[in-house]
Enzyme design. Sequence first.
Site, PDB file in Angstrom:
ATOM      1  N   ALA A 128      62.065 100.424  50.466  1.00 24.32           N
ATOM      2  CA  ALA A 128      60.967  99.863  49.671  1.00 24.32           C
ATOM      3  C   ALA A 128      61.010  98.343  49.771  1.00 24.32           C
ATOM      4  O   ALA A 128      62.065  97.737  49.599  1.00 24.32           O
ATOM      5  CB  ALA A 128      61.087 100.305  48.218  1.00 24.32           C
ATOM      6  N   GLU A 153      39.646  91.797  71.857  1.00 24.47           N
ATOM      7  CA  GLU A 153      40.585  92.439  72.760  1.00 24.47           C
ATOM      8  C   GLU A 153      40.476  93.958  72.633  1.00 24.47           C
ATOM      9  O   GLU A 153      41.322  94.699  73.106  1.00 24.47           O
ATOM     10  CB  GLU A 153      42.008  91.975  72.482  1.00 24.47           C
ATOM     11  CG  GLU A 153      42.491  92.210  71.064  1.00 24.47           C
ATOM     12  CD  GLU A 153      43.981  91.954  70.902  1.00 24.47           C
ATOM     13  OE1 GLU A 153      44.765  92.662  71.553  1.00 24.47           O
ATOM     14  OE2 GLU A 153      44.345  91.046  70.143  1.00 24.47           O
ATOM     15  N   CYS A 193      44.602  87.903  70.613  1.00 21.55           N
ATOM     16  CA  CYS A 193      43.977  87.370  69.391  1.00 21.55           C
ATOM     17  C   CYS A 193      43.314  86.012  69.601  1.00 21.55           C
ATOM     18  O   CYS A 193      42.801  85.429  68.648  1.00 21.55           O
ATOM     19  CB  CYS A 193      45.019  87.279  68.279  1.00 21.55           C
ATOM     20  SG  CYS A 193      45.912  88.795  68.041  1.00 21.55           S
ATOM     21  N   THR A 212      51.602  96.492  60.862  1.00 20.73           N
ATOM     22  CA  THR A 212      50.998  95.179  61.116  1.00 20.73           C
ATOM     23  C   THR A 212      49.609  95.307  61.751  1.00 20.73           C
ATOM     24  O   THR A 212      49.119  94.368  62.362  1.00 20.73           O
ATOM     25  CB  THR A 212      51.908  94.267  61.980  1.00 20.73           C
ATOM     26  OG1 THR A 212      52.093  94.868  63.271  1.00 20.73           O
ATOM     27  CG2 THR A 212      53.263  94.060  61.345  1.00 20.73           C
ATOM     28  N   SER A 229      57.481  88.645  70.966  1.00 15.50           N
ATOM     29  CA  SER A 229      56.173  88.120  70.533  1.00 15.50           C
ATOM     30  C   SER A 229      56.356  87.063  69.441  1.00 15.50           C
ATOM     31  O   SER A 229      55.615  86.083  69.386  1.00 15.50           O
ATOM     32  CB  SER A 229      55.255  89.253  70.065  1.00 15.50           C
ATOM     33  OG  SER A 229      55.663  89.770  68.825  1.00 15.50           O
ATOM     34  N   HIS A 273      47.025  81.857  62.801  1.00 19.46           N
ATOM     35  CA  HIS A 273      46.817  83.265  63.127  1.00 19.46           C
ATOM     36  C   HIS A 273      47.874  84.059  62.369  1.00 19.46           C
ATOM     37  O   HIS A 273      49.049  83.684  62.383  1.00 19.46           O
ATOM     38  CB  HIS A 273      46.959  83.480  64.637  1.00 19.46           C
ATOM     39  CG  HIS A 273      47.107  84.924  65.005  1.00 19.46           C
ATOM     40  ND1 HIS A 273      46.155  85.851  64.663  1.00 19.46           N
ATOM     41  CD2 HIS A 273      48.103  85.603  65.621  1.00 19.46           C
ATOM     42  CE1 HIS A 273      46.559  87.042  65.079  1.00 19.46           C
ATOM     43  NE2 HIS A 273      47.732  86.916  65.662  1.00 19.46           N
ATOM     44  N   LYS A 322      56.890  81.467  57.633  1.00 26.05           N
ATOM     45  CA  LYS A 322      57.954  80.949  58.508  1.00 26.05           C
ATOM     46  C   LYS A 322      57.409  79.866  59.435  1.00 26.05           C
ATOM     47  O   LYS A 322      58.107  78.909  59.765  1.00 26.05           O
ATOM     48  CB  LYS A 322      58.547  82.089  59.340  1.00 26.05           C
ATOM     49  CG  LYS A 322      59.354  83.063  58.519  1.00 26.05           C
ATOM     50  CD  LYS A 322      59.935  84.154  59.404  1.00 26.05           C
ATOM     51  CE  LYS A 322      60.727  85.138  58.542  1.00 26.05           C
ATOM     52  NZ  LYS A 322      61.449  86.125  59.360  1.00 26.05           N
ATOM     53  N   ASN A 376      46.391  92.278  60.128  1.00 28.91           N
ATOM     54  CA  ASN A 376      46.057  91.495  61.313  1.00 28.91           C
ATOM     55  C   ASN A 376      44.763  92.029  61.905  1.00 28.91           C
ATOM     56  O   ASN A 376      44.719  93.139  62.407  1.00 28.91           O
ATOM     57  CB  ASN A 376      47.195  91.602  62.332  1.00 28.91           C
ATOM     58  CG  ASN A 376      46.996  90.669  63.521  1.00 28.91           C
ATOM     59  OD1 ASN A 376      45.989  89.961  63.606  1.00 28.91           O
ATOM     60  ND2 ASN A 376      47.950  90.663  64.433  1.00 28.91           N
ATOM     61  N   SER A 396      48.672  86.652  72.257  1.00 29.65           N
ATOM     62  CA  SER A 396      49.788  87.004  73.140  1.00 29.65           C
ATOM     63  C   SER A 396      49.373  86.961  74.600  1.00 29.65           C
ATOM     64  O   SER A 396      48.207  87.061  74.940  1.00 29.65           O
ATOM     65  CB  SER A 396      50.293  88.405  72.801  1.00 29.65           C
ATOM     66  OG  SER A 396      50.886  88.390  71.532  1.00 29.65           O
TER      67      SER A 396
HETATM   68  N1  ACO Z   1      62.870  94.429  51.244  1.00 25.94           N
HETATM   69  C1  ACO Z   1      62.545  93.179  51.649  1.00 25.94           C
HETATM   70  N2  ACO Z   1      62.583  92.799  52.946  1.00 25.94           N
HETATM   71  C2  ACO Z   1      62.954  93.702  53.866  1.00 25.94           C
HETATM   72  C3  ACO Z   1      63.311  95.015  53.519  1.00 25.94           C
HETATM   73  C4  ACO Z   1      63.272  95.373  52.133  1.00 25.94           C
HETATM   74  N3  ACO Z   1      63.571  96.593  51.705  1.00 25.94           N
HETATM   75  N4  ACO Z   1      63.640  95.681  54.651  1.00 25.94           N
HETATM   76  C5  ACO Z   1      63.476  94.819  55.672  1.00 25.94           C
HETATM   77  N5  ACO Z   1      63.059  93.617  55.202  1.00 25.94           N
HETATM   78  C6  ACO Z   1      62.716  92.405  55.963  1.00 25.94           C
HETATM   79  C7  ACO Z   1      63.619  92.094  57.107  1.00 25.94           C
HETATM   80  O1  ACO Z   1      64.768  91.403  56.687  1.00 25.94           O
HETATM   81  C8  ACO Z   1      62.699  91.234  57.965  1.00 25.94           C
HETATM   82  O2  ACO Z   1      62.598  89.942  57.425  1.00 25.94           O
HETATM   83  P1  ACO Z   1      63.154  88.667  58.202  1.00 25.94           P
HETATM   84  O3  ACO Z   1      62.516  88.683  59.557  1.00 25.94           O
HETATM   85  O4  ACO Z   1      62.703  87.544  57.371  1.00 25.94           O
HETATM   86  O5  ACO Z   1      64.628  88.853  58.263  1.00 25.94           O
HETATM   87  C9  ACO Z   1      61.333  91.870  57.760  1.00 25.94           C
HETATM   88  O6  ACO Z   1      61.457  92.656  56.583  1.00 25.94           O
HETATM   89  C10 ACO Z   1      60.900  92.771  58.893  1.00 25.94           C
HETATM   90  O7  ACO Z   1      61.957  93.659  59.168  1.00 25.94           O
HETATM   91  P2  ACO Z   1      62.439  93.876  60.672  1.00 25.94           P
HETATM   92  O8  ACO Z   1      63.583  94.838  60.668  1.00 25.94           O
HETATM   93  O9  ACO Z   1      62.604  92.578  61.367  1.00 25.94           O
HETATM   94  O10 ACO Z   1      61.139  94.600  61.215  1.00 25.94           O
HETATM   95  P3  ACO Z   1      60.944  95.387  62.558  1.00 25.94           P
HETATM   96  O11 ACO Z   1      61.765  94.806  63.631  1.00 25.94           O
HETATM   97  O12 ACO Z   1      61.063  96.835  62.272  1.00 25.94           O
HETATM   98  O13 ACO Z   1      59.382  95.087  62.844  1.00 25.94           O
HETATM   99  C11 ACO Z   1      57.911  93.458  63.877  1.00 25.94           C
HETATM  100  C12 ACO Z   1      58.789  93.800  62.674  1.00 25.94           C
HETATM  101  C13 ACO Z   1      58.775  93.198  65.098  1.00 25.94           C
HETATM  102  C14 ACO Z   1      57.107  92.211  63.532  1.00 25.94           C
HETATM  103  C15 ACO Z   1      56.950  94.644  64.157  1.00 25.94           C
HETATM  104  O14 ACO Z   1      56.201  94.919  63.028  1.00 25.94           O
HETATM  105  C16 ACO Z   1      56.015  94.363  65.318  1.00 25.94           C
HETATM  106  O15 ACO Z   1      56.371  94.536  66.480  1.00 25.94           O
HETATM  107  N6  ACO Z   1      54.707  93.963  65.043  1.00 25.94           N
HETATM  108  C17 ACO Z   1      53.720  93.695  66.063  1.00 25.94           C
HETATM  109  C18 ACO Z   1      53.982  92.416  66.838  1.00 25.94           C
HETATM  110  C19 ACO Z   1      53.622  91.170  66.084  1.00 25.94           C
HETATM  111  O16 ACO Z   1      52.904  91.182  65.113  1.00 25.94           O
HETATM  112  N7  ACO Z   1      54.108  90.004  66.571  1.00 25.94           N
HETATM  113  C20 ACO Z   1      53.792  88.700  66.005  1.00 25.94           C
HETATM  114  C21 ACO Z   1      53.134  87.719  66.946  1.00 25.94           C
HETATM  115  S1  ACO Z   1      52.086  88.445  68.164  1.00 25.94           S
HETATM  116  C22 ACO Z   1      50.641  89.158  67.470  1.00 25.94           C
HETATM  117  O17 ACO Z   1      49.910  88.516  66.822  1.00 25.94           O
HETATM  118  C23 ACO Z   1      50.347  90.570  67.731  1.00 25.94           C
END
Ligand code: ACO
Length: 453
Positions: A31, A82, A116, A158, A208, A248, A257, A327, A361
């Site tokens: 959660a 896209e 995007c 996302t 990404s 974006h 961040k 997004n 991207s």
């Molecule tokens: N409570 C609070 N925070 C939590 C919890 C919890 N229970 N569980 C996890 N988190 C946090 C993590 O610590 C992490 O935060 P941090 O990065 O600040 O440390 C965050 O939640 C996400 O968790 P991750 O384990 O890093 O997530 P995961 O790797 O499973 O997936 C990702 C995230 C890579 C962004 C994925 O959703 C994805 O691939 N999305 C599509 C690509 C994307 O959007 N890229 C961005 C730029 S490109 C574009 O625009 C498409």
Amino acid sequence: PRDVGIRALEVYFPAQYVEQTELEAYDGVSAGKYTIGLGQSRMGFCNDREDINSLCLTVTSRLLERYEIKPRDVGRLEVGTETIIDKSKSVKTVLMQLFEPHGCTDIEGADTSNACYGGTAALFNAVAWVESSAWDGRFALVVAADNAVYSIGNARPTGGAGAIAILVGPDAPLVFDRGLRASCMRHAYDFYKPNMRSEYPTVDGKLSIRCYLSALDNCYQLYREKVKRKSPGENPVTLTNFNAMLFHSPYCKLVQKSFARLAFIDFLNTPESQIPDSYKDAVKFHAAKLEDTYFSQDIEKMFMQLSKADFEQKTQPSLLIANQVGNMYTPSVYSGLVSLLISKPISELAGNKVGIFSYGSGLCSSLYSLTIARDTREGSGLSKIISALSYVKSQLEGRHCVSPKDYTEVLASRERNCHVVPFTPQSSIDDMFPGTYYLTQVDEQYRRTYKRV
Ligand code: ACO
């Protein structure tokens, strides 16, 4: 033409969403992962009644109607997307159905795409046209829309869906700053869509994020340099130059961040002797190299803390739609502009300098800025845009919630029916917002027909 910029704005998002807390439970993740970790509350999505053509038809017709723009007043129309359902016929040509019946076919422009970034590329083309010798005095209309869906897995939360229409012309209340754009374009396989039989991208999530942050670093530093070249006597650009900074938004946490990253870059650009007291705990990072710090949790944490108040003032207001819809891909950063305009009183917006970072991207990215007009009187361009957007908050609230199970089934059915013809959509049209276009049929020849609620 003077003061070329945005004269009108319309945003559209589908009338249904999935609640991210429910999705966390359904996906069996801890959660808070999607809501706190990614910073997302709700995710909008399309059922089988909507596709890229219908999204664009909806947002374009709504803009023309709301602002009483006549089809003959538009001389250029370009779509950034896209979401490709046809490798040849542009979505722009589908939108011509709104202009042809009025005898208007003399309209330049075709589709533009790169993840995007397509909306920004289209917007730059529109501005260039208005500033060029080809301009004939009419408006340029930029439409950006996408259905952002991911395969089952960690990227799925996302997603999002929506559309934006931006009317560009002279004497605008939101004026693009001239000669001040910084771009970073590279070859990367961070997110791409090589599988023509699927709506889903191939994604390397971590790469990404790295690409996004590195593009941001580059654009910001370059923007600074360009300002310095233009006005050598002035103080170097820092975040203090901007009243608002839009990004974006793949998910809101990445935006926070990113804002912290700009604060970090400002800090690196400050000579050690001039670092303010409030940053004394950060001095140990002063010799860091940007490219070594994309995943440094210490730096990220410290600068998120140091820039928190500034983020809440300059960027948080622009994340309303991103947080509620997800997004939307090409419209994402422009939904940030809409969110900003409806989140602050007009007196606070007047005269603001707004930084805009667009990322797609693959990769294409640009950082540029616009200046909001000072005239806030009733009937001014700015007050017209803001009051025209008064529907946004109530429509966000007026959507209906769909369970993660039904959402997953909607996506599974889109997968099964991707490129299947003939096809007749099954989803109900009862809950759609008034004025929404919907798909009625795809025939044996892949020709699509639409109706309007
Ligand atoms: N409570 C609070 N925070 C939590 C919890 C919890 N229970 N569980 C996890 N988190 C946090 C993590 O610590 C992490 O935060 P941090 O990065 O600040 O440390 C965050 O939640 C996400 O968790 P991750 O384990 O890093 O997530 P995961 O790797 O499973 O997936 C990702 C995230 C890579 C962004 C994925 O959703 C994805 O691939 N999305 C599509 C690509 C994307 O959007 N890229 C961005 C730029 S490109 C574009 O625009 C498409």
